[in-house]
Write a protein that holds these residues in place. Structure first.
Motif, mmCIF file in Angstrom:
data_model
loop_
_atom_site.group_PDB
_atom_site.id
_atom_site.type_symbol
_atom_site.label_atom_id
_atom_site.label_comp_id
_atom_site.label_asym_id
_atom_site.label_seq_id
_atom_site.Cartn_x
_atom_site.Cartn_y
_atom_site.Cartn_z
ATOM 1 N N PRO B 6 0.806 -1.213 0.000
ATOM 2 C CA PRO B 6 0.000 0.000 0.000
ATOM 3 C C PRO B 6 0.841 1.266 0.000
ATOM 4 O O PRO B 6 0.488 2.263 -0.640
ATOM 5 C CB PRO B 6 -0.822 -0.125 1.289
ATOM 6 C CG PRO B 6 -0.861 -1.580 1.568
ATOM 7 C CD PRO B 6 0.446 -2.110 1.111
ATOM 8 N N LEU B 9 2.079 1.823 -3.557
ATOM 9 C CA LEU B 9 1.014 2.253 -4.455
ATOM 10 C C LEU B 9 0.565 3.676 -4.155
ATOM 11 O O LEU B 9 0.263 4.445 -5.058
ATOM 12 C CB LEU B 9 -0.159 1.283 -4.365
ATOM 13 C CG LEU B 9 0.146 -0.124 -4.905
ATOM 14 C CD1 LEU B 9 -1.003 -1.066 -4.596
ATOM 15 C CD2 LEU B 9 0.397 -0.062 -6.398
ATOM 16 N N ALA B 10 0.523 4.015 -2.882
ATOM 17 C CA ALA B 10 0.159 5.379 -2.523
ATOM 18 C C ALA B 10 1.178 6.361 -3.075
ATOM 19 O O ALA B 10 0.838 7.434 -3.587
ATOM 20 C CB ALA B 10 0.052 5.505 -1.007
ATOM 21 N N LEU B 12 2.944 5.896 -5.687
ATOM 22 C CA LEU B 12 2.738 5.918 -7.131
ATOM 23 C C LEU B 12 1.611 6.876 -7.499
ATOM 24 O O LEU B 12 1.728 7.693 -8.419
ATOM 25 C CB LEU B 12 2.399 4.500 -7.593
ATOM 26 C CG LEU B 12 2.366 4.227 -9.088
ATOM 27 C CD1 LEU B 12 3.747 4.377 -9.679
ATOM 28 C CD2 LEU B 12 1.848 2.826 -9.340
ATOM 29 N N ALA B 13 0.503 6.759 -6.781
ATOM 30 C CA ALA B 13 -0.640 7.632 -7.053
ATOM 31 C C ALA B 13 -0.279 9.093 -6.827
ATOM 32 O O ALA B 13 -0.633 9.975 -7.603
ATOM 33 C CB ALA B 13 -1.817 7.238 -6.177
ATOM 34 N N VAL B 16 1.738 10.418 -9.757
ATOM 35 C CA VAL B 16 1.048 10.627 -11.026
ATOM 36 C C VAL B 16 0.003 11.722 -10.932
ATOM 37 O O VAL B 16 -0.191 12.497 -11.862
ATOM 38 C CB VAL B 16 0.395 9.305 -11.475
ATOM 39 C CG1 VAL B 16 -0.468 9.524 -12.688
ATOM 40 C CG2 VAL B 16 1.491 8.298 -11.784
ATOM 41 N N ALA B 17 -0.681 11.808 -9.804
ATOM 42 C CA ALA B 17 -1.824 12.700 -9.689
ATOM 43 C C ALA B 17 -1.529 14.159 -10.026
ATOM 44 O O ALA B 17 -2.336 14.806 -10.690
ATOM 45 C CB ALA B 17 -2.407 12.601 -8.279
ATOM 46 N N GLY B 19 0.082 15.595 -12.262
ATOM 47 C CA GLY B 19 0.142 15.903 -13.677
ATOM 48 C C GLY B 19 -1.169 15.778 -14.402
ATOM 49 O O GLY B 19 -1.254 16.033 -15.592
ATOM 50 N N LEU B 20 -2.225 15.405 -13.661
ATOM 51 C CA LEU B 20 -3.458 15.071 -14.353
ATOM 52 C C LEU B 20 -4.110 16.252 -15.042
ATOM 53 O O LEU B 20 -4.702 16.117 -16.088
ATOM 54 C CB LEU B 20 -4.450 14.462 -13.358
ATOM 55 C CG LEU B 20 -4.052 13.083 -12.853
ATOM 56 C CD1 LEU B 20 -5.008 12.614 -11.782
ATOM 57 C CD2 LEU B 20 -4.043 12.108 -14.003
ATOM 58 N N GLY B 21 -4.001 17.410 -14.476
ATOM 59 C CA GLY B 21 -4.695 18.546 -15.067
ATOM 60 C C GLY B 21 -3.886 19.283 -16.102
ATOM 61 O O GLY B 21 -4.347 20.272 -16.666
ATOM 62 N N PRO B 23 -2.889 18.970 -19.319
ATOM 63 C CA PRO B 23 -3.281 19.286 -20.683
ATOM 64 C C PRO B 23 -4.265 20.444 -20.769
ATOM 65 O O PRO B 23 -4.140 21.305 -21.624
ATOM 66 C CB PRO B 23 -3.904 17.983 -21.180
ATOM 67 C CG PRO B 23 -3.276 16.918 -20.343
ATOM 68 C CD PRO B 23 -3.109 17.554 -19.010
ATOM 69 N N VAL B 77 1.101 9.995 -26.883
ATOM 70 C CA VAL B 77 1.407 11.214 -26.132
ATOM 71 C C VAL B 77 0.959 12.440 -26.919
ATOM 72 O O VAL B 77 0.310 13.349 -26.374
ATOM 73 C CB VAL B 77 2.916 11.291 -25.819
ATOM 74 C CG1 VAL B 77 3.258 12.637 -25.200
ATOM 75 C CG2 VAL B 77 3.324 10.152 -24.881
ATOM 76 N N SER B 80 -2.740 12.799 -26.889
ATOM 77 C CA SER B 80 -3.257 13.174 -25.564
ATOM 78 C C SER B 80 -3.137 14.674 -25.326
ATOM 79 O O SER B 80 -3.872 15.240 -24.522
ATOM 80 C CB SER B 80 -2.513 12.403 -24.469
ATOM 81 O OG SER B 80 -1.225 12.941 -24.255
ATOM 82 N N ARG B 105 -7.098 8.717 -24.710
ATOM 83 C CA ARG B 105 -8.112 9.168 -23.751
ATOM 84 C C ARG B 105 -8.083 10.670 -23.548
ATOM 85 O O ARG B 105 -8.148 11.169 -22.425
ATOM 86 C CB ARG B 105 -7.940 8.454 -22.404
ATOM 87 C CG ARG B 105 -8.120 6.955 -22.485
ATOM 88 C CD ARG B 105 -8.012 6.325 -21.123
ATOM 89 N NE ARG B 105 -7.634 4.927 -21.215
ATOM 90 C CZ ARG B 105 -7.151 4.227 -20.210
ATOM 91 N NH1 ARG B 105 -6.978 4.778 -19.029
ATOM 92 N NH2 ARG B 105 -6.823 2.972 -20.359
#
Lengths: 435, 321
Positions: B6, B9-10, B12-13, B16-17, B19-21, B23, B77, B80, B105
């Motif tokens: 855990p 994985l935390a 990792l999240a 990544v998180a 950079g989500l906004g 684009p 890429v 996206s 996506r």
């Protein structure tokens, strides 16, 4: 197993945090055209049949439906018996379609003439953040480059031996999975998935050789002697006892015509039991059980693909290393008296496979694969499986494959087989594989 | 491991998180509009029409079978990050574009859909009467999609691209209109030479490997006797090639044309059996050397001249270039 409350909280918070961070507030408010949620971009090592129209038919309202047939004529000698066989490996009915701009679903039902199995029935939600999807239902686990793929779609005639032994021929799980990818620079894509499953099956068809060590729920088990050992998952468990899968992978351009992909995968079963019914030497029925067991399987994969500039020729090479830990197998033993017991194989074992495939045009490719693994037994005898194949695509919707397989067994007789496999697709044949 | 996983994985999240906004945040005014096209022809036309407003990348390099272009991580890429995705349409790219868009996506592209420049192409040919796999494998329900080889394609595509760019950049509408008008004028000028080539080759008989040169043949008055593929997408069979060879000899076919992606040896053997010669012609502009659609069309028409060992009169060529 000793699961602390802290571990439970950590898992639960991880799922919540991941979901929240993926932008629930960014739900698209648009009339988006129907899209399937999981990419069909073909990365190296993915099914070659997916080169074009095979995966999609326009369907304005009704789900796109298709049927796949996969059969083989084979000769095999597994040491105990030899002979020819004509098998319908699988006939598969698939349906897929959009439910709304943000929801999509797919369904796959398989039969091999003896039994009918629901292998996929999943819903996908794409309303999360950019490059993110969430799926729930029954679907193949995301482990390595191969385990998402149905056997009849593999580049190779059958699943590599190490995966059959440690995970299963096909492993659909019932649960949910979050999937996200991000660009790194201009030429690299990084993806991770996180799945939680309440149930995980392990089944297969089309085996050329009889193999031991495969059971039902949980992906563990075996049979030895009199008793049939059935690994079991409780129907209702604590949250921390759900099966977890995780995969992280990166794929990058490698030169003008190459693609390199690396990945790491994990599948953990934190809580399961072995149960068996048997008889002792006196003939009395005996029940065996062992609970509180756990196991983990780790994988590392490396794949390289190269295509000629016109895309008609190509090379693909890949390898995966698999390591299994925990309680991996069980057998019923006796000590020479009338007492029998359930003996657990609690330890670790490892194996690998590697393959190379060459396509010299769009219709033909040849390949070899080698897989080695330690059996899930105390002595850990090793098997080494060699496979060579030639695959011919008369059209995009038909495939003929000729294969030769040799299994070099440290214990027992060696085995070999020759096979001619014919596969045909009617209509759409799209499974939601991701790279 | 049960506690370590855990945590990993935390992490990792969390990695990544952030950079989500990205684009959407980068879509401010003043920046160039990021456009991705399927073929270099379209990239060139978008550049000509969009001018300084656009930054364009093409996926295909110029050698591929347009039904089966091999995709790479960099393509995912770039899509996206794009604000506009342009394809020919007519199911020309349906074997790989849907998978690319789904993999990338990009919610904006998925919501708006790609710009299909040939969506209302008025000169469709070879439209199947029935949709049945027994009549062929490479089925294009809307008709032959290889319209980028038609000399009329440049102006037609430019106008569709102009209209979409004006929607996306209304503040630059005047410049986009001017760019498009200038480009259409240049096409008209360069097209004079293509018409003279057509006058020279008109009436000659030709066999194709795959029916991707049909629009080119029609535009140049070439008579299409047949194709090496018995049905689109079905590889040549010995029986079909034998029958075609007889027909080629009977009708005096001199040239078999094929694209860079088709097996040249099969085309050469079939041509030899039919008393003809095999000629490789380009099927799209080349991306890596920056070839424009106009230069590609020149090269294509030069290929037609070379197929029959013809030459344009020097004085006429000089005046047209």
């Amino acid at each position: 197993m000793n699961h602390s409350l802290a571990a439970t909280a950590a898992r639960f918070s991880l799922v919540l945090a991941s979901t929240a961070s993926l932008g629930l507030a960014q739900l698209p408010q648009s009339d988006a055209p129907p899209q399937s949620p999981v990419g069909l971009l073909k990365s190296p090592g993915m099914p070659r049949i997916y080169w074009g129209q095979t995966t999609r038919f326009t369907s304005a309202w009704n789900p796109a439906a298709g049927i796949a047939f996969d059969g083989a004529f084979s000769w095999a000698d597994d040491g105990d018996e030899d002979g020819v066989a004509l098998d319908l490996n699988v006939a598969e009915l698939t349906m897929q379609g959009s439910i709304s701009p943000s929801w999509w679903g797919n369904f796959a039902l398989e039969t091999n003439s003896e039994e009918v199995e629901l292998t996929e029935s999943a819903l996908f939600y794409m309303g999360l953040a950019e490059r993110t999807s969430f799926r729930t239902g029954k679907f193949f686990i995301d482990f390595g480059k191969q385990m998402q793929i149905h056997v009849h779609d593999l580049m190779t005639p059958q699943r590599p031996a190490v995966l059959r032994e440690y995970l299963g021929t096909e492993v659909p799980g019932t649960g949910f999975q979050l999937d996200h990818w991000s660009p790194i620079g201009d030429e690299t894509a990084f993806r991770f998935s996180l799945g939680l499953f309440g149930e995980m099956e392990q089944h297969g068809h089309g085996f050329l050789f009889e193999e031991e060590g495969h059971g039902g729920h949980g992906g563990h088990g075996g049979h030895e002697g009199e008793g049939e050992i059935e690994p079991l998952l409780e129907d209702r468990r604590d949250f921390q006892d759900l099966i977890i899968t995780a995969r992280a992978t990166a794929m990058t351009d490698a030169g003008e015509n190459g693609i390199l992909q690396v990945g790491a995968s994990y599948r953990g079963i934190p809580e399961f039991a072995f149960e068996a019914e048997g008889a002792n030497l006196a003939g009395d029925d005996v029940d065996f059980d062992a609970d509180g067991l756990d196991s983990s399987v780790f994988g590392l994969d490396l794949t390289y693909g190269w295509n000629s500039p016109d895309g008609t020729k190509g090379w693909t090479a890949g390898a995966e290393f698999i390591r299994a830990e925990g309680t991996l197998n069980a057998e019923i033993v006796n000590d020479g008296t009338d007492q029998v017991a359930l003996e657990l194989f609690d330890g670790d074992a490892q194996g690998w496979f590697a393959y190379a495939d060459h396509a010299w045009n769009q219709q033909n490719n040849v390949g070899i694969m080698v897989s080695a693994f330690e059996h899930l037994e105390d002595e850990r005898p090793e098997d080494l499986e060699y496979t060579a194949y030639w695959t011919h695509f008369p059209t995009e919707f038909t495939r003929v494959r000729v294969a030769a397989i040799h299994m070099d067994r440290e214990e027992g007789e060696d085995a070999q087989a020759l096979m001619v496999q014919l596969t045909g697709y009617i209509g759409a044949h799209g499974h939601p594989y991701n790279w | 491991m049960q506690r370590l996983l855990p945590t990993l994985l935390a992490a990792l999240a969390a990695l990544v998180a952030p950079g989500l906004g990205a684009p959407r945040a980068a879509a401010g005014s003043g920046e160039k509009l990021q456009v991705v096209t399927t073929i270099p022809d379209l990239a060139d036309i978008v550049r000509r029409v969009g001018g300084d407003e656009v930054e364009v990348k093409a996926i295909a390099r110029g050698f591929e079978n347009l039904h089966t272009v091999r995709l790479r991580p960099s393509h995912m890429v770039m899509v996206s990050r794009a604000k506009l995705f342009v394809q020919v349409g007519l199911a020309l790219e349906h074997g790989w574009v849907p998978g690319l868009l789904e993999s990338a996506r990009n919610s904006r592209i998925m919501a708006d859909g790609p710009l299909n420049v040939a969506e209302d192409w008025p000169y469709l040919i070879e439209v199947p009467l029935t949709l049945d796999r027994s009549t062929g494998v490479d089925i294009h329900p809307l008709g032959n999609p290889h319209v980028n080889l038609d000399p009329r394609f440049g102006a037609f595509a430019a106008q569709r691209i102009r209209d979409r760019l004006k929607e996306l950049r209304p503040e630059a509408a005047a410049a986009i209109d001017a760019n498009c008008a200038a480009y259409e004028k240049e096409i008209e000028q360069r097209g004079q030479r293509w018409k003279r080539v057509a006058a020279l080759v008109k009436g000659r008989k030709v066999v194709q490997y795959h029916k991707e040169f049909s629009y080119l043949c029609l535009a140049n008055g070439l008579e299409m006797v047949g194709a090496l593929e018995p049905q689109p997408g079905v590889p040549p069979t010995p029986r079909h090639l034998a029958q075609l060879a007889k027909q080629m000899r009977a009708e005096g076919v001199q040239v078999v044309v094929h694209g860079p992606w088709t097996p040249g040896r099969i085309a050469e053997d079939a041509a030899a059996r039919g008393g003809a010669r095999a000629v490789e012609l380009p099927v799209m502009a080349q991306r890596d050397n920056g070839e424009t659609w106009l230069d590609f069309m020149d090269r294509l028409h030069d290929g037609l001249l070379a197929a029959w060992d013809l030459e344009l009169p020097p004085e006429e060529e000089d005046s047209s270039r």
